[in-house]
Design an enzyme around this catalytic site. Structure first.
Site, PDB file in Angstrom:
ATOM      1  N   ASP A   1      38.468  42.118  30.376  1.00  0.00           N
ATOM      2  CA  ASP A   1      37.456  41.657  29.421  1.00  0.00           C
ATOM      3  C   ASP A   1      37.758  42.173  28.013  1.00  0.00           C
ATOM      4  O   ASP A   1      38.538  43.126  27.844  1.00  0.00           O
ATOM      5  CB  ASP A   1      36.082  42.182  29.887  1.00  0.00           C
TER       6      ASP A   1
ATOM      7  N   ASP B   1      29.896  33.143  29.778  1.00  0.00           N
ATOM      8  CA  ASP B   1      28.838  33.950  30.388  1.00  0.00           C
ATOM      9  C   ASP B   1      27.621  33.088  30.713  1.00  0.00           C
ATOM     10  O   ASP B   1      26.714  33.526  31.427  1.00  0.00           O
ATOM     11  CB  ASP B   1      28.419  35.087  29.444  1.00  0.00           C
TER      12      ASP B   1
HETATM   13  C1  GLA Z   1      31.221  40.264  29.429  1.00  0.00           C
HETATM   14  C2  GLA Z   1      31.677  39.352  30.558  1.00  0.00           C
HETATM   15  C3  GLA Z   1      30.661  39.369  31.660  1.00  0.00           C
HETATM   16  C4  GLA Z   1      30.469  40.783  32.148  1.00  0.00           C
HETATM   17  C5  GLA Z   1      30.070  41.678  30.999  1.00  0.00           C
HETATM   18  C6  GLA Z   1      30.043  43.133  31.427  1.00  0.00           C
HETATM   19  O1  GLA Z   1      30.117  39.744  28.781  1.00  0.00           O
HETATM   20  O2  GLA Z   1      31.892  38.054  30.098  1.00  0.00           O
HETATM   21  O3  GLA Z   1      31.040  38.531  32.714  1.00  0.00           O
HETATM   22  O4  GLA Z   1      31.666  41.230  32.727  1.00  0.00           O
HETATM   23  O5  GLA Z   1      30.971  41.562  29.907  1.00  0.00           O
HETATM   24  O6  GLA Z   1      29.664  43.976  30.415  1.00  0.00           O
END
Ligand code: GLA
Length: 709
Positions: A460, A528
């Site tokens: 990420d 997300d």
């Molecule tokens: C990002 C990712 C999510 C999750 C969060 C965790 O937003 O896209 O899927 O992993 O971080 O903090």
């Protein structure tokens, strides 16, 4: 027709270079001033026709214009007044290069044209590569300071080094298709008439960005999914980038693109070479749908590291538990995930350092003692025992100031010490361009994978770069390039050291999805936003360039955490089944009935997975209308899947039959649900009833199998 002709050729006598793919041809010619000029990009042509083609469409000459063809990479000299793809500044203040052709090489499908500056120790190589089995042409530029280390020239400033400039043929009008968005709303397809102006698509964020994608398509305004000429390009770069599309008042449309955004620049010292990333181009005579399928074929054949491996049905804990993770809770979820048919269990954020929320812990990649007192191994072992692979979330490029790492290494962040550092999500970016940071990240991840039996990393990156600086470095803007290159390298090394390891690209959802990151990852977390209604549009945009097998899509809870919308489980599944299916809900709150329904739909997905993940995708009812439908056809034409979605019903509106033009009109197809046999001609010309139930959030999955003749 030209089966015997090589894919790439260059005739030094005429200066004509020709690149051939099965359904397209690209040609350029050296102009008398030594610079390569665009000649042709379109359907195949006889080479003798090319030789007779004039350099540039005749235009009224005046003392204000040069009547010349568009450049393959415009330097900042001569009567060129459009955006320059190459901007250099020498120590004495002179700007711009003037070329002398210095030779070429042809090696299989690759052509390099060497251009030396007539006055200075500067060389550019314009590189072209034809990719077999596709209609994609890859292009990039390499720029070298050819002066001696102690020579008189000194360093050369580079303000812009684009990978390539592209030129569309003269068309009655021009339309630009591109992708726009933001966090939770990535990949929205935008189709605009191209203004007579310079249009800039860019990211200044150090990441590819949620806001714009380095992909675009140009047509004359009349192309459809199934018909019309489309010229599209995609840049393989995961950091800041810039593409400038120039429709000039004379009717010509060109675009030039590469890494970096405006205002930053680099220094080239004697002997140094700067290599721009690949900028790939595709001509398609058969509309946007065929263009997408052309890109999908290319991504599978020449970009993805493991295209033949089916993407597993994963379970991810993020929406279920947020930061509140511990061994017992994750084991409970893992058992439910296994019951639903998941093949991979991914432990998301919150497992390390002092991480109980987003204020601390990033950078400290050891299990949080209160949550995992025995380390991660017992969870990994239990996940494996349940028959699933074990995945782990990491965000290696980031650090919370409240962390052991930052307290020990405050100098490791991307930051200019004379500016206040902006924190986003309470975190800063580590400067991977520093060799010691790259080495730390590589070692840390290698240890995590090795010690915990990790099969999958979700990598990420949850913030953009700001106040980027590199104290003490002679060329601090290098971090914009070298950080990205180091991220790519760390991924490459991890994969080489752990051949079974798979990596999912993520940057707060789809903030870093591009051909560069996909060359070392297996799939990307699309967004997300897991609301299935919003996802229909997001997935439609994502699929313009990327194939379904890299489009991670989870089924989550209802009401949705992002939008509050309530939708049936079946609808959520049918939308997510259009990509690499995953589960992301709080399974502990699902009823036994819901878990059974989920298990049945996961089992069904596994049956259609080879067709969805490896077949050809046809957007038979594109997003935006009352019904959206996507048809996946197995490469051999035997198996077919039709997914249809209608988010909102309208009184009196009966969905039209959905036509399936990719089917064979001479064949017959059995509907596996109804057992009815359909004539291919009827399905192609009239269509099939999508069998949508009444009401909002209606969806269906229809499977057709070709009847042996
Ligand atoms: C990002 C990712 C999510 C999750 C969060 C965790 O937003 O896209 O899927 O992993 O971080 O903090």
């Amino acid at each position: 027709m030209h089966a015997t002709l090589p894919p790439v050729s260059f005739d030094p006598g005429t200066g004509l270079a020709v690149l051939r793919t099965a359904h397209s041809l690209y040609a350029l010619r050296l102009a008398s001033d030594g610079s390569p000029r665009h000649l042709y990009w379109g359907p195949p042509l006889d080479p003798s026709e090319l030789a007779r083609m004039p350099d540039a469409p005749a235009a009224a000459a005046s003392s204000f214009e040069a009547d010349a063809a568009a450049d393959e990479l415009a330097p900042q000299t001569g009567a060129r007044f459009g955006p320059a793809g190459l901007q250099v500044r020498f120590a004495d203040g002179t700007r711009g290069a003037q070329w002398r052709f210095a030779g070429h090489t042809v090696d299989g499908g690759e052509l390099r044209l060497c251009l030396d500056d007539r006055h200075r120790p500067l060389r550019a190589e314009l590189c072209y590569r034809v990719r077999s089995g596709t209609d994609v042409i890859e292009r990039w530029t390499e720029l070298t300071h050819t002066g001696a280390p102690d020579g008189p020239e000194g360093p050369i400033g580079v303000g812009r080094l684009d990978s390539a400039s592209w030129t569309a043929p003269p068309l009655p009008d021009y339309r630009l298709s591109h992708l726009v968005g933001g966090w939770n709303s990535e990949f929205r397809l935008q189709r605009d008439r191209l203004p007579v102006a310079e249009t800039v698509l860019t990211s200044r964020r150090g990441l590819t960005s949620h806001h714009a994608a380095p992909w675009l398509a140009v047509d004359d305004g009349t192309a459809t999914e199934d018909a019309g000429e489309v010229w599209s390009t995609a840049l393989a770069w995961s950091g800041s980038w810039r593409i400038t599309v120039h429709r000039d008042p004379g009717g010509r449309t060109t675009w030039t693109g590469g890494f970096g955004h405006e205002g930053i620049g680099w220094t080239l010292r004697p002997g140094e070479t700067l290599c721009a990333p690949v900028y790939a181009g595709l001509y398609s005579p058969d509309g946007f749908g065929a263009a997408s399928r052309g890109w999908h074929r290319y991504v599978r054949a020449h970009v993805l590291p493991g295209p033949e491996r089916d993407r597993p049905v994963l379970y991810n804990s993020w929406e279920a538990t947020g930061f509140d993770v511990d061994e017992a809770g994750q084991m409970r979820l893992a058992r439910l995930a296994a019951r639903a048919g998941a093949e991979l269990f991914v432990l998301d954020d919150g497992w390390f350092g002092t991480r109980r929320d987003d204020r601390s812990g990033l950078g400290d990649w050891t299990p949080r003692p209160e949550a995992f007192p025995r380390g991660l191994r017992p969870l990994a072992d239990e996940v494996h025992r349940l028959g699933m692979e074990f995945g782990l979330w990491v965000e290696p490029e980031m650090v919370n100031p409240d962390s052991t790492l930052y307290r020990a290494r405050p100098d490791w962040v991307v930051h200019s010490s004379r500016l206040d550092a902006t924190e986003l999500r309470n975190q800063l970016v580590l400067n991977f361009a520093r060799p010691e940071v790259e080495a730390w990240a590589g070692d840390t991840l290698d240890r995590l994978v090795r010690e915990n039996g990790v099969d999958w990393l979700k990598w990420d990156a949850n913030r953009a770069f700001t106040e980027a600086g590199w104290d003490g470095h002679h060329d601090p803007d290098r971090l914009w390039i070298d950080h990205t290159r180091a991220v790519h390298r760390v991924m490459d090394r991890l994969r080489a050291a752990h051949p079974g390891l798979r990596i999912e690209a993520c940057a707060g959802g789809g903030g870093r999805v591009d051909l560069g990151i996909l060359a070392r990852t297996d799939q990307a977390w699309t967004s997300d936003n897991t609301d299935p209604v919003d996802r229909i549009g997001i997935q439609n945009g994502f699929g313009q360039l990327f194939p379904a097998q890299v489009m991670a899509a989870w089924v989550t809870d209802s009401p949705n955490t992002a939008t509050g919308r309530r939708t049936p489980l079946r609808f959520r599944f049918h939308v997510a089944m259009a990509g690499a299916l995953g589960l992301g809900g709080d399974l502990t709150s699902w009823s036994g009935e819901e878990l059974d329904e989920a298990a049945a739909l996961v089992a069904l997905y596994k049956e259609i997975r080879p067709v969805v993940q490896r077949g050809h995708q046809h957007r038979v009812a594109p997003a935006g209308g009352p019904v959206t439908a996507v048809h996946y056809a197995a490469a051999d034409g035997g198996e077919h899947v039709l997914l249809s979605w209608r988010p909102a019903t309208r009184f009196g509106h009966r969905p039209d039959p959905v036509r399936l033009p990719a089917l064979d009109p001479g064949a017959r197809y059995r509907d596996l649900e109804t057992d009815r046999v359909h004539s291919g001609a009827v399905l192609v010309r009239h269509g099939i009833d999508p069998r949508l139930p009444a009401g909002d959030h209606a969806s269906s999955l229809i499977r057709l199998r070709r009847v042996p003749s």
